[in-house]
Design an enzyme around this catalytic site. Structure first.
Site, short mmCIF file in Angstrom:
data_model
loop_
_atom_site.label_atom_id
_atom_site.label_comp_id
_atom_site.label_asym_id
_atom_site.label_seq_id
_atom_site.Cartn_x
_atom_site.Cartn_y
_atom_site.Cartn_z
CE1 TYR A 879 0.33 5.13 0.02
CE2 TYR A 879 -1.01 5.37 1.98
CZ TYR A 879 -0.06 4.68 1.27
OH TYR A 879 0.50 3.55 1.79
CG HIS A 887 5.39 5.58 -4.04
ND1 HIS A 887 5.52 4.27 -3.64
CD2 HIS A 887 5.82 5.62 -5.33
CE1 HIS A 887 6.02 3.55 -4.62
NE2 HIS A 887 6.21 4.34 -5.67
CE LYS A 918 6.01 6.57 2.71
NZ LYS A 918 7.13 6.03 1.94
#
Length: 945
Positions: A879, A887, A918
């Site tokens: 993070y 997020h 991600k």
């Protein structure tokens, strides 16, 4: 001021003068008075009401302005800023901003939206459309009110909130709204008669051009059945057909568009977006930017980096526009009207662009899930003015004077740390207001003014004075492990390749650009120099580098590299404390962790003195094979004591600790349940959070033990989190020595505990049986009343059932309640008792676990927060800040340097990262404790060929 009879100047407030002299003194002077620019107002709307705040330099609540303590649903200024209106669930109020006098009051309790016409002739109100059984059609929810008479001009139906308000031209001669896939045009605010229509199949978006006549309109029609989508520009009232369009641009990849006119109404920018990228290059769909001019020119803007388009903004001068685009770190580029790049700002953490009202300053900002960094640029010189930071901001707006901005943190985007700040563009905070506890801030809006009210002023580069100081971000170098600090930076040691602005790149100032061969030879020379320095660190660099006049004198060496390293670290921390003192002297408030560093100055000075005095001369008179009697030897004190005396383990400082151990600070106690590290005390949980460790709450709450939605203590740590706390010297393993032959304690204590546990079980078993009997008797008695059975039969039945219950009842041991003793004395704070704590991490450490810990420690040192990524097929979720606010951006997967990964595994984890939005990081660390280098490789899914 004005001129007196003898040429003296007399003050005249709110005015400045222009004086015209005549050659003859007998003729009177002529004057031209120009009103000074007013002070803009800032409307603040929140849960505690709505009020107007005077802007800089006073920054205080407007005494003449309105203040409504009730919660307002919507607030808006008129186009020229002379009127202000809001709705509070009871009335719609319209007041004058000059003196706060009331203009109109409408009894409209359901109003949710308001809007003024450009000349303040009409007030449009909208409420949510609803219908009932008695009225299946519903009532008109869009109402247009005459502000002069207070009468309703027209009531219309508008079910969707998107595009609810009619679009007016600046002179109010034309108004247009979309009705059933066609545009209806009204003239001179006569909404009872449709003056003209533009009928196109499925018109979904339209924007009327700014300015006066002739008015133009841009319309978007989505494609269907294989036909492309298109945007057309028309000039009112010429709607004869496609041939009458001023410009036409068609494209296929568009599910929705955003239309943006420039101020002169000469061109439109069209941002076309698709929900899904069919090529698989991006999870966020695909965006393209198109340019249409009223002279018929159209073009596709060629962006220099792949990725989404975050923001587009026209310059108020209408001669250029700026685009922020590309995967993070995003690029920002200014284009001219030929769609050619004018200036490239490079890459950075940004997702928004804002021009000042005068167009002489441009701000690039990163809000939302970014850290709030702002870059202020002088557009004429393409020079950076300042780089302040406004974390957690959700709103940004320029003040009409072009000198100040406001940033605010508003709900519902963020419900904590609500408030707003007024800045000078040089990075100085002039006014700050935090909302009280229990209240929320919803909106901040500047009062608009007509063009030309505030003239353009020269750009300043020196920070404006303020008591609140500046939040200018100092350039900080990325963390590099000690093993890489004497080596040249390589691409593998960075998460992203950053691109500097156009005027800061090599060759931008006339420097000669190196060829590929020259660059290759230069890298070889740097690598050879680094290798030579690594193999022979004692050789000074003066042999290879020419001497410099500003070089610092070499520090004296103690003879022990480990102690030299400690002294260097302590001096580095003392230097940082001196910088914080200088910063505090300027009046800037310091954060809590910075104040804690200042409090450690005396301790660091004492530690430095002990290290420097640790090198003493001993006269050794010992019988050892290595030394003769009465030999004079100079050795480090601790090195000699550790060799010839039996110091307890853990008494030496850890070389890799970030800070020295604070003897006055309580240690965190790490308890183990099997192989799981746990924190029980509330203070320990807070201390772990302060150092950036998250963990997971796994305990049940006392009042709600049968649920798993909200958990309580203890806090379960990752093995790497517990290891890092011990490695930093801020925690120790509590309990008996794990290497003891009898870790369970004394046998008599164990027998006493087991006896008490058995007695408690027998007591609870008896109580549970009695409770079951009472329940059985109550049920059988109720059945007797329902079936009208005799009392004798019922008693016999109850007796038999109770006997059967006593024979078959079994109380499970898993249901037994056990009292946990959570009140403990805690670990001692004195240095003598700390020596007996477990200094070694009790968990087994194989090669993979050590590699995971090095990766965890390296990412944590760079400021990232980490949690477990077991659900995402990785080792850690990374993070950029606290997981409660951000997020995760990365999935870290720890792999060995020489580990061979099958291609299918790489494809699987890359696709997984793309699906969860991600970036996958393959993290490889050195194989030994001496080699702390961590190499990161990012994977991004871009489809399959």
């Amino acid at each position: 001021m004005q001129s007196g009879p003898n040429g003296m100047f007399i003050e005249r407030p709110a005015f400045f003068f222009v004086q015209t002299f005549r050659t003859s003194c007998h003729k009177p002077f002529s004057f031209r008075y120009i009103m000074a620019p007013p002070t803009p107002l800032l409307a603040v709307r929140g849960s505690d009401g709505t009020f107007l705040l005077r802007g800089p330099p006073t920054c205080e609540e407007n005494a003449n302005g309105p203040r409504d303590p009730r919660q307002s649903r919507f607030a808006v200024f008129s186009k020229d800023g002379t009127l202000f209106a809001w709705c509070n669930g009871d009335k719609v109020t319209v007041v004058k901003t000059a003196d706060g006098s009331q203009v109109r009051l409408f009894d409209l309790p359901k109003t949710a939206m308001l809007e003024f016409s450009p000349l303040n002739t009409v007030l449009a109100t909208w409420q949510v459309y609803s219908k009932t059984q008695d009225n299946p059609q519903g009532d008109p929810n869009l109402q247009l009110w005459d502000l002069k008479t207070g009468s309703c001009l027209k009531a219309l139906y508008q079910k969707k909130v998107q595009g609810w308000c009619p679009n007016w031209s600046d002179d109010e001669k034309i108004a247009v709204r979309s009705v059933n896939n066609e545009l209806h045009f009204f003239e001179n605010n006569d909404f009872n008669t449709i003056a003209n229509k533009l009928h196109l199949q499925k018109v979904s978006e339209f924007v009327l051009s700014p300015g006066c006549q002739p008015s133009k309109v841009a319309v978007y029609v989505p494609g269907s059945k294989g036909a492309p989508s298109f945007v057309r520009l028309y000039q009112y009232p010429d709607f004869a057909g496609p041939t009458s369009a001023l410009a036409n641009k068609s494209f296929f990849k568009a599910d929705r568009v955003n239309l943006l006119w420039n101020k002169k109404a000469s061109a439109v920018l069209v941002t076309a977006s698709t929900e899904v990228d069919k090529t698989g290059a991006s999870y966020y769909g695909e965006q393209t930017l198109h340019y249409l001019a009223t002279n018929g020119e159209t073009a596709l803007v060629q962006l220099q980096k792949n990725g989404p388009i975050y923001d587009v903004a026209w310059s108020p001068r209408s001669n250029e526009f700026c685009v922020v685009y590309g995967f993070m770190p995003a690029k920002a580029t200014v284009y001219n009207l030929k769609c050619e790049p004018v200036f490239d700002f490079g890459t950075g953490p940004r997702n928004a662009v804002y021009y000042s009202p005068q167009g002489h300053i441009l701000v690039l900002a990163g809000f939302g899930n970014l850290r709030g960094q702002m870059e202020v640029w002088d557009v004429k010189k393409w020079k950076q003015v300042s780089k302040p930071q406004a974390p957690d901001s959700t709103h940004f707006a320029w003040c009409p004077d072009g000198e100040h901005v406001v940033t605010s943190t508003c709900a519902p985007r963020l419900r904590v740390s609500n408030g707003y700040k007024i800045w000078h563009y040089t990075g100085t905070v002039l006014y700050k207001q935090d909302t009280p506890a229990g209240t929320e801030l919803w909106e901040t809006v500047w009062q608009p003014f007509p063009d030309g009210m505030f003239p353009e002023r020269p750009v300043k580069y020196q920070a404006a004075p303020s008591e609140l100081g500046s939040t200018e971000v100092k350039p900080a170098e990325a963390y590099r492990p000690p093993a890489l600090r004497n080596k040249p930076a390589t691409a593998s040691s960075k998460l992203h390749e950053e691109e500097p602005p156009q005027n800061m790149r090599p060759g931008a100032t006339g420097d000669k650009q190196l060829s590929k061969t020259a660059l290759k030879n230069q890298k070889k020379r740097e690598a050879k120099k680094a290798a030579k320095q690594e193999t022979n660190p004692d050789v000074p660099e003066l042999l290879s580098n020419p001497p410099q006049t500003n070089s610092t004198p070499p520090e004296s060496s103690s003879g022990d590299p480990e102690t030299d390293k400690k002294i260097k670290n302590v001096k580095k921390k003392l230097k940082a404390i001196d910088e914080l003192k200088a910063l505090q002297a300027t009046g800037k408030p310091l954060q809590r962790n910075q104040l804690e560093k200042l409090e450690k100055e005396a301790q660091l000075l004492k530690e430095l003195e002990d290290l420097q005095l640790g090198f003493i001369t001993f006269v050794l008179n010992v019988s050892t094979p290595n030394f003769t009697n009465a030999t004079l030897i100079t050795v480090p004190l601790y090195h000699w004591l550790s060799r010839y005396c039996s110091l307890p383990p853990g008494s030496a400082d850890d070389d890799e600790a970030e800070e020295p151990v604070d003897m006055d600070r309580p240690l965190m106690e790490i308890h183990f349940c099997g192989s799981t590290p746990l924190l029980w005390r509330t203070d320990d949980l807070k201390a772990a959070r302060d150092v950036g460790l998250v963990g997971t709450l796994v305990g049940s709450l006392a009042r709600q033990p049968r649920q798993n939605t909200r958990m309580g203590r203890p806090l379960e740590l990752l093995p790497e989190e517990g290891h890092l706390l011990v490695d930093m010297g801020t925690a120790a393993v509590s309990g008996l020595d794990t290497k003891s032959e009898h870790p369970v304690g004394h046998p008599e204590n164990l027998e006493q505990y087991n006896t008490g546990l058995e007695n408690c079980f027998m007591e609870q078993s008896a109580l549970a049986l009695e409770d079951r009997k009472r329940t059985l008797i109550r049920v059988l008695t109720k059945k007797q009343k329902d079936h009208s059975r005799s009392q004798e039969d019922t008693e016999c039945d109850v007796r038999d059932r109770l006997e059967a219950l006593e024979r078959s009842f079994s109380f499970p041991r898993t249901a037994m309640s056990v009292q946990l003793c959570t009140a403990q004395a805690g670990l001692a704070h004195c240095s003598q008792e700390r020596q007996f704590l477990a200094a070694d991490w009790p968990m087994p450490q194989d090669a993979r676990l050590k590699s995971r810990f090095r990766v965890f420690r390296d990412l944590r040192r760079q400021g990232f927060y980490l949690t477990s990524a077991g659900k995402f097929g990785g080792d850690y979720l990374v993070y950029p800040g606290d997981p409660l606010r951000f997020h995760a951006h990365f999935i870290a997967v720890c792999v060995s340097m020489d580990e061979l990964m099958p291609l299918c595994d790489i494809l699987a984890i890359a696709r997984l990262g793309s699906n969860v939005k991600k970036t996958v990081l393959l993290c490889s660390s050195g194989e030994s404790d001496d080699n702390e280098e961590v190499v990161y490789t990012s994977l991004q899914w871009s489809g399959m060929a």
